[in-house]
Enzyme design. Sequence first.
Site, PDB file in Angstrom:
ATOM      1  N   PHE A  65      -4.176   3.239  14.717  1.00 33.80           N
ATOM      2  CA  PHE A  65      -4.732   4.142  13.712  1.00 33.80           C
ATOM      3  C   PHE A  65      -5.786   3.358  12.944  1.00 33.80           C
ATOM      4  CE2 PHE A  65      -2.299   8.151  13.078  1.00 33.80           C
ATOM      5  CZ  PHE A  65      -1.451   8.030  14.173  1.00 33.80           C
ATOM      6  N   LYS A  83     -12.965  -0.922  15.722  1.00 36.90           N
ATOM      7  CA  LYS A  83     -11.563  -1.359  15.900  1.00 36.90           C
ATOM      8  C   LYS A  83     -11.068  -1.045  17.313  1.00 36.90           C
ATOM      9  CE  LYS A  83     -10.584  -1.090  11.001  1.00 36.90           C
ATOM     10  NZ  LYS A  83     -10.034  -0.370   9.860  1.00 36.90           N
ATOM     11  N   LYS A  96     -10.017  -4.354  19.301  1.00 36.46           N
ATOM     12  CA  LYS A  96      -8.579  -4.546  19.527  1.00 36.46           C
ATOM     13  C   LYS A  96      -8.162  -4.129  20.941  1.00 36.46           C
ATOM     14  CE  LYS A  96      -7.774  -4.016  14.553  1.00 36.46           C
ATOM     15  NZ  LYS A  96      -6.761  -4.096  13.520  1.00 36.46           N
ATOM     16  N   ASN A 149       0.869  -1.187   0.000  1.00 36.57           N
ATOM     17  CA  ASN A 149       0.000   0.000   0.000  1.00 36.57           C
ATOM     18  C   ASN A 149       0.903   1.234   0.000  1.00 36.57           C
ATOM     19  OD1 ASN A 149       0.606   0.872   2.823  1.00 36.57           O
ATOM     20  ND2 ASN A 149      -0.173  -1.175   3.232  1.00 36.57           N
ATOM     21  N   LYS A 186      11.047 -15.226 -10.773  1.00 37.50           N
ATOM     22  CA  LYS A 186      10.066 -14.278 -11.320  1.00 37.50           C
ATOM     23  C   LYS A 186       8.971 -15.033 -12.079  1.00 37.50           C
ATOM     24  CE  LYS A 186       9.691 -10.366 -14.384  1.00 37.50           C
ATOM     25  NZ  LYS A 186      10.278  -9.695 -15.517  1.00 37.50           N
ATOM     26  N   ASP A 234      -3.284  -6.794   5.135  1.00 39.28           N
ATOM     27  CA  ASP A 234      -4.155  -7.783   5.776  1.00 39.28           C
ATOM     28  C   ASP A 234      -3.968  -9.174   5.183  1.00 39.28           C
ATOM     29  OD1 ASP A 234      -5.440  -6.242   7.720  1.00 39.28           O
ATOM     30  OD2 ASP A 234      -6.659  -5.271   6.180  1.00 39.28           O
TER      31      ASP A 234
END
Length: 426
Positions: A347, A361, A365, A233, A312, A302
Site C-alpha cells: 500500500f 514505490k 520495492k 501513526n 519515564k 519509518d
Amino acid sequence: MFHRGDRGRQDKAGRVNRVSVRKVAMFKDKSILLGVSGGIAAYKAAELVRLLVKAGATVRVVMTANAAQFVTPLTFQALSSNPVGLDLFSLESESQIGHIHQARLADLVILAPATANLVAKMAAGIADDYLTTILLATTAPVLVCPAMNVKMWEHPATQRNVETLAGLGYAICSPASGSLACREEGTGRLADLADITEAAARLITPPGLSGKRVLVSAGPTWEPLDPVRFLSNPSSGKMGYALARVAARRSARVHLVSGPCSLEAPPGVELTSVTTALEMQAAIRALAPQMDAIVMAAAVSDYRPSETAPQKRKKGDASEVLRLEANPDILAELGKSKPPAQVLAGFAAETENLVENAREKLVAKNLDFIVANDLMKNGSGFGTDTNEVKILERDGKITALPRLTKEEVAAEVWDRVQRLFSDGSR
Ligand code: PMT
C-alpha cells in the site's frame, strides 16, 4: 463479492481511467434457510435474520414446534418478510412452498440455535418434522450452530453426534463459553452472531485462494521512547484485518502479522502480534519464504528513537532534540528476495502526488501491484471503514476505484492476486 461494471484501464497516454464497481452486499442474491430449534437462544435467531437480510439475503425461516414456544413465528415472518415453515402436515405451508421445494431453494442452510435434540436427530438421519425433513432433502451446505446447557454439550452422546455431523460434511460453528441461561458457566452459548455470519460467508464464497498461503500485515508499529511513550501513526488495522478476513473467506491459509490495535483476528486466521517495526520485520522474515502471496497494509514507522529510556523521561525546562534512526524497509527487503512465483503487493499512503509517489514505490520495492491511498480524501486512509484507492500494476495499468468499504477494497486486491496466480506468469 461484487459484480463489476466496466473495468477501466490506463490508456496509452498514461491517463487513469475510473472504474465503476457496482457494490453488492455479502449475501446478495443468496437464499438462506434458517432453521430454528427450541432453545432459549431462539430469540437471538431473530437478530440473525435481521443481519442476514441487511447483508442482502432472502431468508426463509423454518421452526420446530418447540422453537415456537420461545419466539412466535410472526416475529420471524415480520423480520424475513417471508412465511415461516412450521408444520409438515400443514396444507397451507405445503401449498405455499413445500418442504422439498424449500430444500431445493436454499443456497445455504443455517441452524441456529441447534439443540442437542436436533443435533441427535440429524446424526441419526431422522426426519420427523418440517425442519428435519428439509435437512435430509437439501443438498445445500448446512451450518450447524449448537446452543445448549454445558452438561448437555459435554455429554459424550452430544459430542459423538457433533463429530458424526462433521464427518457427514456439515459445518459446525461451535458454541461459545460464558454464563448460560440456566445460570451455569461453561461452553454452550450460541456463537457470536458475527462469527455465525462469517462462517456462513465462507460457505458461500467461491474458494478462489484454496491451497494458497498468504501473509497480510496490518496496523501501526509503536517505537518506544520510554516505557510509557512511543512514536506511531493512527492506523487502526481495519484495512489489513479486512484483507485477512476476505482471504480466509476465499479459503486461503492466512497469516496476519499485526501491530497494536483493538481488532480481533478473524476466525481461523493465524495471528502474530508485534509492537515495533523490528519485531514486524523478524516475524515477516520468518514466514515470507513459504508464502504464495504477501500484502503489506501495515503502516510501519519509518523511524525509531535512537535510544529508549529505561524509565519515564522527566520533563525538562529546555527544549529537547530527539535523535531518530531509520527502521528497515520490510517490503523493500521482501522485494529483493522475492521468489519468482510469489505475488507481492503493498500500500502507499500519500498526501500529495499520489500516482507518482506510488509508482516509485511499486518499482523500487519490486512489487506486482500497489494500492495507493489518498490520505487527503474524506473516507479514505487511517481509521475509516471505507477507502478510496488507485491500484497501480507493473504493466502500467492504473485502476481508480470509487469509495468502497475496506472489505470491498480487499476483494479487489485478492481478485488481482488470483488473476496473477492464474495468468500463467507464476
Ligand atoms: O489501518 P487502517 O486505519 O485501516 O488504515 C489503513 C492504512 C492507511 C494504514 C493502509 O491502507 C495503508 O495505506 N497502509 C500503508 C501505509 C504506509 O506505511 O505507507 P508507505 O507509503 O509509508 O509505505 C509503502 C509500503 O511499504 C507499505 O506497504 C508499507 O507497509 C511498507 N513499508 C513502509 C515502511 C517500512 N519501514 N517498511 C515497510 O514495509
